[in-house]
Enzyme design. Structure first.
Site, PDB file in Angstrom:
ATOM      1  N   HIS A 161      -9.449 -41.933   3.383  1.00 51.64           N
ATOM      2  CA  HIS A 161      -9.194 -40.895   2.154  1.00 51.64           C
ATOM      3  C   HIS A 161      -8.056 -42.006   1.110  1.00 51.64           C
ATOM      4  O   HIS A 161      -7.078 -42.020   1.552  1.00 51.64           O
ATOM      5  CB  HIS A 161      -8.319 -39.767   2.583  1.00 51.64           C
ATOM      6  CG  HIS A 161      -7.845 -38.957   1.596  1.00 51.64           C
ATOM      7  ND1 HIS A 161      -6.807 -38.007   1.443  1.00 51.64           N
ATOM      8  CD2 HIS A 161      -8.133 -38.983   0.174  1.00 51.64           C
ATOM      9  CE1 HIS A 161      -6.644 -37.354   0.570  1.00 51.64           C
ATOM     10  NE2 HIS A 161      -7.425 -37.869  -0.483  1.00 51.64           N
TER      11      HIS A 161
ATOM     12  N   HIS B 146      -8.445 -39.421  10.438  1.00 57.30           N
ATOM     13  CA  HIS B 146      -8.559 -39.325   8.940  1.00 57.30           C
ATOM     14  C   HIS B 146      -7.430 -40.375   8.693  1.00 57.30           C
ATOM     15  O   HIS B 146      -6.259 -40.082   9.119  1.00 57.30           O
ATOM     16  CB  HIS B 146      -8.166 -37.947   8.493  1.00 57.30           C
ATOM     17  CG  HIS B 146      -8.004 -37.705   7.007  1.00 57.30           C
ATOM     18  ND1 HIS B 146      -9.034 -37.622   6.338  1.00 57.30           N
ATOM     19  CD2 HIS B 146      -6.926 -37.493   6.201  1.00 57.30           C
ATOM     20  CE1 HIS B 146      -8.796 -37.299   5.052  1.00 57.30           C
ATOM     21  NE2 HIS B 146      -7.264 -37.362   4.953  1.00 57.30           N
TER      22      HIS B 146
ATOM     23  N   MET C  75      -6.106 -42.588  -1.570  1.00 54.32           N
ATOM     24  CA  MET C  75      -5.596 -41.915  -2.617  1.00 54.32           C
ATOM     25  C   MET C  75      -4.477 -43.438  -3.292  1.00 54.32           C
ATOM     26  O   MET C  75      -3.409 -43.594  -3.191  1.00 54.32           O
ATOM     27  CB  MET C  75      -4.291 -41.238  -2.249  1.00 54.32           C
ATOM     28  CG  MET C  75      -4.750 -40.032  -1.450  1.00 54.32           C
ATOM     29  SD  MET C  75      -3.617 -39.095  -0.436  1.00 54.32           S
ATOM     30  CE  MET C  75      -4.121 -39.955   1.109  1.00 54.32           C
TER      31      MET C  75
ATOM     32  N   ASP D 212      -8.076 -30.342   3.304  1.00 53.21           N
ATOM     33  CA  ASP D 212      -7.057 -31.356   3.711  1.00 53.21           C
ATOM     34  C   ASP D 212      -5.601 -31.045   2.736  1.00 53.21           C
ATOM     35  O   ASP D 212      -5.320 -31.071   1.793  1.00 53.21           O
ATOM     36  CB  ASP D 212      -7.336 -32.927   3.128  1.00 53.21           C
ATOM     37  CG  ASP D 212      -6.393 -33.922   3.333  1.00 53.21           C
ATOM     38  OD1 ASP D 212      -6.447 -35.174   2.829  1.00 53.21           O
ATOM     39  OD2 ASP D 212      -5.418 -33.860   4.224  1.00 53.21           O
TER      40      ASP D 212
ATOM     41  N   MET E  48      -8.303 -31.021  -1.986  1.00 54.17           N
ATOM     42  CA  MET E  48      -7.056 -31.168  -1.453  1.00 54.17           C
ATOM     43  C   MET E  48      -6.272 -29.699  -1.621  1.00 54.17           C
ATOM     44  O   MET E  48      -6.324 -29.104  -2.698  1.00 54.17           O
ATOM     45  CB  MET E  48      -6.324 -32.172  -2.215  1.00 54.17           C
ATOM     46  CG  MET E  48      -6.618 -33.471  -2.021  1.00 54.17           C
ATOM     47  SD  MET E  48      -6.535 -34.130  -0.573  1.00 54.17           S
ATOM     48  CE  MET E  48      -4.683 -34.014  -0.253  1.00 54.17           C
TER      49      MET E  48
ATOM     50  N   ASP F 139      -5.118 -41.938   5.689  1.00 59.80           N
ATOM     51  CA  ASP F 139      -4.456 -41.633   4.456  1.00 59.80           C
ATOM     52  C   ASP F 139      -4.044 -42.998   3.856  1.00 59.80           C
ATOM     53  O   ASP F 139      -2.967 -43.428   4.203  1.00 59.80           O
ATOM     54  CB  ASP F 139      -3.532 -40.461   4.486  1.00 59.80           C
ATOM     55  CG  ASP F 139      -4.022 -39.191   4.441  1.00 59.80           C
ATOM     56  OD1 ASP F 139      -3.673 -38.439   5.618  1.00 59.80           O
ATOM     57  OD2 ASP F 139      -4.980 -38.873   3.879  1.00 59.80           O
TER      58      ASP F 139
ATOM     59  N   SER G 258      -4.910 -36.339  10.828  1.00 59.48           N
ATOM     60  CA  SER G 258      -4.604 -37.347   9.866  1.00 59.48           C
ATOM     61  C   SER G 258      -3.424 -38.231  10.611  1.00 59.48           C
ATOM     62  O   SER G 258      -2.488 -37.945  10.929  1.00 59.48           O
ATOM     63  CB  SER G 258      -4.067 -36.684   8.614  1.00 59.48           C
ATOM     64  OG  SER G 258      -3.015 -37.505   8.004  1.00 59.48           O
TER      65      SER G 258
ATOM     66  N   MET H 270      -2.304 -44.622   0.843  1.00 61.69           N
ATOM     67  CA  MET H 270      -1.766 -44.429  -0.515  1.00 61.69           C
ATOM     68  C   MET H 270      -0.946 -45.675  -1.074  1.00 61.69           C
ATOM     69  O   MET H 270      -0.449 -46.518  -0.419  1.00 61.69           O
ATOM     70  CB  MET H 270      -0.402 -43.416  -0.028  1.00 61.69           C
ATOM     71  CG  MET H 270      -0.742 -42.202   0.554  1.00 61.69           C
ATOM     72  SD  MET H 270       0.647 -41.111   1.070  1.00 61.69           S
ATOM     73  CE  MET H 270      -0.427 -39.847   1.769  1.00 61.69           C
TER      74      MET H 270
END
Ligand code: DX5
Ligand code: ZN
Length: 219
Positions: free
Chosen positions: A67, A34, A69, A179, A141, A36, A9, A38
């Protein structure tokens, strides 16, 4: 037995040397990266988004494991796909209806990309059942989404077990990805319970030798 996939990540990477970090990851034996995303609304943190993905997605030859979020994945999905996402994973908790979930699955598949659905630690894994025959990856998660460097939450192991059994019983082939808090202890434990992909941020990026850390996750 097939090798577990490691997906480092980049949230934990050194962003002033991102290109160098990606090269180190490419040379470490990892095949995925990965990413992330957000939005400061779905989770209490803001990371990075479409311009960063656009600038790195084709620069390293790794699978872009994105991913989301974010609160409105249906609205942004196409832009992340066009920016280079290979797997696009959204949170079930971020969508208001089953129709929206099916719509987003169709949208991602219409672009010939892979669909992932993620659930938070407090979400029951059974809620995934209507979608498991349609998707390519489930992201469990094992920390509350929003930050790297947290402790692994054991309740992920029961969800991995359920998903592994369900996959075998129903002859499905979605990947089981885990994760959060993945290290040389929790990583092999998740693999033993049935995980196919391990996301790991701080355990890899806070160390000097990325390849050594990745090899320990695979052992
Ligand atoms: C948390 C992210 C994770 C996190 C993993 O919201 O989804 O991918 O970056 O970081 P570690 O491995 O340090 O828990
Ligand atoms: Zn993540």
């Amino acid at each position: 037995m097939k090798d577990v996939i490691i997906s480092p990540s980049i949230l934990s990477a050194d962003f002033k040397n991102l290109h160098e970090e990606l090269n180190k990851i490419s040379q470490s034996g990892a095949k995925w990266i990965h990413f992330d995303v957000m939005d400061g609304h779905f989770v209490d943190n803001i990371s990075f988004g479409i311009p960063v993905l656009e600038s790195i997605s084709k620069a390293h030859g790794l699978i872009n494991d994105v991913h989301l979020m974010i609160s409105d994945p249906l609205h942004y999905a196409l832009r992340f796909l066009n920016a280079g996402a290979d797997y696009l994973t959204f949170h079930l908790e971020a969508l208001k209806s089953k129709d929206d979930i099916f719509r987003l699955i169709d949208l991602i598949h219409s672009q010939h990309k892979k669909v992932g659905i993620s659930i938070k630690p407090g979400t029951d894994v059974l809620i995934l059942k209507p979608y498991l025959h349609m998707i390519d990856l489930v992201l469990i998660m094992s920390v509350e989404p929003g930050f790297g460097g947290q402790q692994f939450m054991d309740n992920a192991l029961g969800k991995i077990t359920f998903l592994k059994d369900y996959k075998q019983t129903n002859h499905l082939d979605y990947l089981i990805e885990v994760d959060g808090g993945i290290n040389e202890k929790t990583g092999p434990l998740c693999t033993f319970f049935g995980a196919d992909v391990l996301v790991s941020g701080s355990y890899i990026f806070k160390a000097d030798d990325y390849k050594k850390q990745i090899d320990k996750l695979k052992s």
